[in-house]
Design a protein around this motif. Structure first.
Motif, PDB file in Angstrom:
ATOM      1  N   ASP A   1      19.270  36.384 -22.718  1.00  0.00           N
ATOM      2  CA  ASP A   1      19.568  36.762 -24.104  1.00  0.00           C
ATOM      3  C   ASP A   1      18.503  37.655 -24.726  1.00  0.00           C
ATOM      4  N   VAL A   2      17.486  37.996 -23.955  1.00  0.00           N
ATOM      5  CA  VAL A   2      16.389  38.811 -24.490  1.00  0.00           C
ATOM      6  C   VAL A   2      16.467  40.220 -23.901  1.00  0.00           C
ATOM      7  N   VAL A   3      16.582  41.198 -24.773  1.00  0.00           N
ATOM      8  CA  VAL A   3      16.573  42.602 -24.362  1.00  0.00           C
ATOM      9  C   VAL A   3      15.238  43.195 -24.767  1.00  0.00           C
ATOM     10  N   VAL A   4      14.488  43.700 -23.798  1.00  0.00           N
ATOM     11  CA  VAL A   4      13.152  44.240 -24.062  1.00  0.00           C
ATOM     12  C   VAL A   4      13.220  45.757 -24.126  1.00  0.00           C
ATOM     13  N   PRO A   5      12.939  46.351 -25.261  1.00  0.00           N
ATOM     14  CA  PRO A   5      12.954  47.813 -25.351  1.00  0.00           C
ATOM     15  C   PRO A   5      11.753  48.415 -24.637  1.00  0.00           C
ATOM     16  N   VAL A   6      11.938  49.616 -24.111  1.00  0.00           N
ATOM     17  CA  VAL A   6      10.849  50.345 -23.466  1.00  0.00           C
ATOM     18  C   VAL A   6      10.557  51.579 -24.303  1.00  0.00           C
ATOM     19  N   SER A   7       9.361  51.662 -24.833  1.00  0.00           N
ATOM     20  CA  SER A   7       8.994  52.806 -25.669  1.00  0.00           C
ATOM     21  C   SER A   7       8.709  54.025 -24.805  1.00  0.00           C
ATOM     22  N   ASN A   8       8.746  55.203 -25.406  1.00  0.00           N
ATOM     23  CA  ASN A   8       8.496  56.447 -24.673  1.00  0.00           C
ATOM     24  C   ASN A   8       7.095  56.479 -24.089  1.00  0.00           C
ATOM     25  N   THR A   9       6.159  55.857 -24.785  1.00  0.00           N
ATOM     26  CA  THR A   9       4.779  55.837 -24.301  1.00  0.00           C
ATOM     27  C   THR A   9       4.647  55.050 -23.009  1.00  0.00           C
ATOM     28  N   CYS A  10       5.389  53.948 -22.908  1.00  0.00           N
ATOM     29  CA  CYS A  10       5.290  53.060 -21.741  1.00  0.00           C
ATOM     30  C   CYS A  10       6.294  53.415 -20.646  1.00  0.00           C
ATOM     31  N   LEU A  11       7.218  54.316 -20.943  1.00  0.00           N
ATOM     32  CA  LEU A  11       8.321  54.624 -20.022  1.00  0.00           C
ATOM     33  C   LEU A  11       7.866  55.100 -18.644  1.00  0.00           C
ATOM     34  N   PRO A  12       6.866  55.983 -18.531  1.00  0.00           N
ATOM     35  CA  PRO A  12       6.489  56.490 -17.197  1.00  0.00           C
ATOM     36  C   PRO A  12       6.119  55.392 -16.202  1.00  0.00           C
ATOM     37  N   VAL A  13       5.512  54.314 -16.660  1.00  0.00           N
ATOM     38  CA  VAL A  13       5.118  53.226 -15.756  1.00  0.00           C
ATOM     39  C   VAL A  13       6.346  52.624 -15.086  1.00  0.00           C
ATOM     40  N   PHE A  14       7.410  52.421 -15.863  1.00  0.00           N
ATOM     41  CA  PHE A  14       8.616  51.790 -15.317  1.00  0.00           C
ATOM     42  C   PHE A  14       9.446  52.785 -14.494  1.00  0.00           C
ATOM     43  N   GLN A  15       9.441  54.038 -14.890  1.00  0.00           N
ATOM     44  CA  GLN A  15      10.144  55.049 -14.093  1.00  0.00           C
ATOM     45  C   GLN A  15       9.496  55.196 -12.722  1.00  0.00           C
TER      46      GLN A  15
ATOM     47  N   ALA B   1      -5.418  42.870 -21.892  1.00  0.00           N
ATOM     48  CA  ALA B   1      -6.639  43.095 -21.129  1.00  0.00           C
ATOM     49  C   ALA B   1      -6.843  42.013 -20.084  1.00  0.00           C
ATOM     50  N   GLN B   2      -6.481  40.786 -20.408  1.00  0.00           N
ATOM     51  CA  GLN B   2      -6.659  39.662 -19.485  1.00  0.00           C
ATOM     52  C   GLN B   2      -5.657  39.696 -18.343  1.00  0.00           C
ATOM     53  N   LEU B   3      -4.422  40.141 -18.635  1.00  0.00           N
ATOM     54  CA  LEU B   3      -3.335  40.041 -17.668  1.00  0.00           C
ATOM     55  C   LEU B   3      -3.071  41.316 -16.873  1.00  0.00           C
ATOM     56  N   ALA B   4      -3.776  42.371 -17.178  1.00  0.00           N
ATOM     57  CA  ALA B   4      -3.504  43.659 -16.521  1.00  0.00           C
ATOM     58  C   ALA B   4      -3.610  43.568 -15.008  1.00  0.00           C
ATOM     59  N   ALA B   5      -4.573  42.805 -14.517  1.00  0.00           N
ATOM     60  CA  ALA B   5      -4.779  42.705 -13.065  1.00  0.00           C
ATOM     61  C   ALA B   5      -3.776  41.785 -12.380  1.00  0.00           C
ATOM     62  N   SER B   6      -2.943  41.109 -13.161  1.00  0.00           N
ATOM     63  CA  SER B   6      -1.978  40.164 -12.582  1.00  0.00           C
ATOM     64  C   SER B   6      -0.556  40.696 -12.603  1.00  0.00           C
ATOM     65  N   GLY B   7      -0.392  41.996 -12.795  1.00  0.00           N
ATOM     66  CA  GLY B   7       0.938  42.603 -12.721  1.00  0.00           C
ATOM     67  C   GLY B   7       1.683  42.652 -14.038  1.00  0.00           C
ATOM     68  N   PHE B   8       0.978  42.580 -15.153  1.00  0.00           N
ATOM     69  CA  PHE B   8       1.615  42.632 -16.465  1.00  0.00           C
ATOM     70  C   PHE B   8       1.357  43.993 -17.104  1.00  0.00           C
ATOM     71  N   THR B   9       2.392  44.530 -17.708  1.00  0.00           N
ATOM     72  CA  THR B   9       2.263  45.844 -18.318  1.00  0.00           C
ATOM     73  C   THR B   9       2.982  45.890 -19.651  1.00  0.00           C
ATOM     74  N   ARG B  10       2.538  46.772 -20.522  1.00  0.00           N
ATOM     75  CA  ARG B  10       3.134  46.916 -21.848  1.00  0.00           C
ATOM     76  C   ARG B  10       4.436  47.714 -21.718  1.00  0.00           C
TER      77      ARG B  10
ATOM     78  N   LYS C   1      20.603  54.154 -27.026  1.00  0.00           N
ATOM     79  CA  LYS C   1      19.436  53.928 -27.881  1.00  0.00           C
ATOM     80  C   LYS C   1      18.110  54.103 -27.147  1.00  0.00           C
ATOM     81  N   GLY C   2      18.169  54.250 -25.824  1.00  0.00           N
ATOM     82  CA  GLY C   2      16.939  54.403 -25.059  1.00  0.00           C
ATOM     83  C   GLY C   2      16.908  53.485 -23.854  1.00  0.00           C
ATOM     84  N   HIS C   3      15.743  53.283 -23.287  1.00  0.00           N
ATOM     85  CA  HIS C   3      15.595  52.440 -22.109  1.00  0.00           C
ATOM     86  C   HIS C   3      15.298  50.990 -22.525  1.00  0.00           C
ATOM     87  N   TYR C   4      15.718  50.068 -21.670  1.00  0.00           N
ATOM     88  CA  TYR C   4      15.477  48.654 -21.948  1.00  0.00           C
ATOM     89  C   TYR C   4      15.375  47.882 -20.644  1.00  0.00           C
ATOM     90  N   LEU C   5      14.859  46.638 -20.764  1.00  0.00           N
ATOM     91  CA  LEU C   5      14.660  45.774 -19.601  1.00  0.00           C
ATOM     92  C   LEU C   5      15.344  44.439 -19.814  1.00  0.00           C
TER      93      LEU C   5
END
Length: 294
Positions: free
Chosen positions: A276-290, A236-245, A265-269
């Motif tokens: 060394d960090v692989v961030v998974p993208v869930s189906n719920t959050c996928l449309p934002v990144f697409q 909630a605090q970071l939404a306006a600064s370009g952060f997304t789930r 296995k799906g989408h990742y970032l």
């Protein structure tokens, strides 16, 4: 008040043992010595601890003069410790915990000088191990109280100054909004300030049980901070600064995403600086990144 551009980008409050820095200031060292000497002299003169007045009956030197000599011995010993021995290289590596050993060494040094001078100015005492141990016991009962009162004062003053700086940052943030040029003040679950930094330096936040791991750039290196708070609160605090789930356990700075890809296995970032960090993208959050990376 300083502008945000002149403030340090990162101010940290951690539970880790930092390097002991309360006496880095020459002013603090002088204050410590002056307070300990004044306290010790007045304590001996007013309360006459350990029936000290009876030890020197029949001596030609007045009791007040004797207390002054003992106090001067302590001043000399602490000046040696705080202005000469402090230049030893490993002294700079002492933490808040290991500084206790340095303090114990100061007590031994004070005792040594007081014992030698005491034997020199009185007729009934002789330099011996027993005399040294006796003096050590009394020194160890007098010095710690004023010493740690002074350190507590330095610590409180330092933390108040840092808190004031954080409040100034927050006040500036409240006036200018939560845009990208505003520093972020991250608090824990008790609303205590933990970390202040520019949004551009914040890379990724990962939830883990009742804590979050905050990954950010500190200079040219990536640092990580563990904070007891919730990802939902920070979202909630970071939404306006370009952060997304990106996932129920990951909140990312979308401007720091360097790779968005799909595998079996799906989408990742991949995030800048976090190879060394692989961030998974869930189906719920996928449309934002697409939508962002199409």
């Amino acid at each position: 008040m300083k502008s945000l551009h002149t403030l340090p980008l990162i101010l940290k409050y951690t539970s880790e043992q930092p390097r002991f820095s309360l006496l880095d200031s020459v002013k603090n060292r002088i204050t410590l010595i002056a307070f300990c000497s004044a306290f010790s002299f007045l304590f001996m003169y007013i309360f006459l601890p350990f029936n000290i007045n009876m030890w020197y009956e029949g001596q030609q030197i007045a009791l007040a003069q004797l207390f002054g000599i003992f106090t001067l011995c302590g001043v000399v010993a602490m000046c040696i410790s705080q202005f000469l021995l402090v230049r030893i290289k490993w002294r700079e590596k002492l933490t808040n915990a290991t500084y206790l050993f340095w303090f114990l060494g100061e007590i031994v040094l004070i005792t040594t000088i007081v014992t030698i001078v005491d034997v020199m100015v009185t007729d009934t005492l002789f330099l011996s191990w027993a005399e040294f141990v006796s003096t050590l016991r009394y020194t160890a009962l007098i010095i710690p109280l004023p010493y740690f009162i002074a350190l507590l004062w330095f610590y409180t003053r330092e933390k108040c100054a840092l808190l004031k700086t954080l409040e100034e940052v927050q006040q500036s943030a409240d006036k200018t909004g939560t845009g990208k040029d505003t520093c972020l003040l991250i608090r824990d679950e008790h609303d205590k300030p933990v970390l202040t930094l520019h949004p551009a330096r914040l890379l990724l936040i990962k939830a883990e049980d009742n804590y979050v791991h905050i990954f950010y750039m500190s200079g040219s290196t990536v640092s990580k901070e563990l904070v007891r708070t919730s990802l939902k609160k920070l979202e909630a605090q970071l939404a306006a600064s370009g952060f997304t789930r990106a996932h129920r356990s990951y909140l990312v700075n979308i401007s720091k995403v360097v790779l968005f890809k799909k595998n079996a296995k799906g989408h990742y970032l991949h995030i800048e600086g976090l190879d060394d960090v692989v961030v998974p993208v869930s189906n719920t959050c996928l449309p934002v990144f697409q939508e962002h990376f199409r």
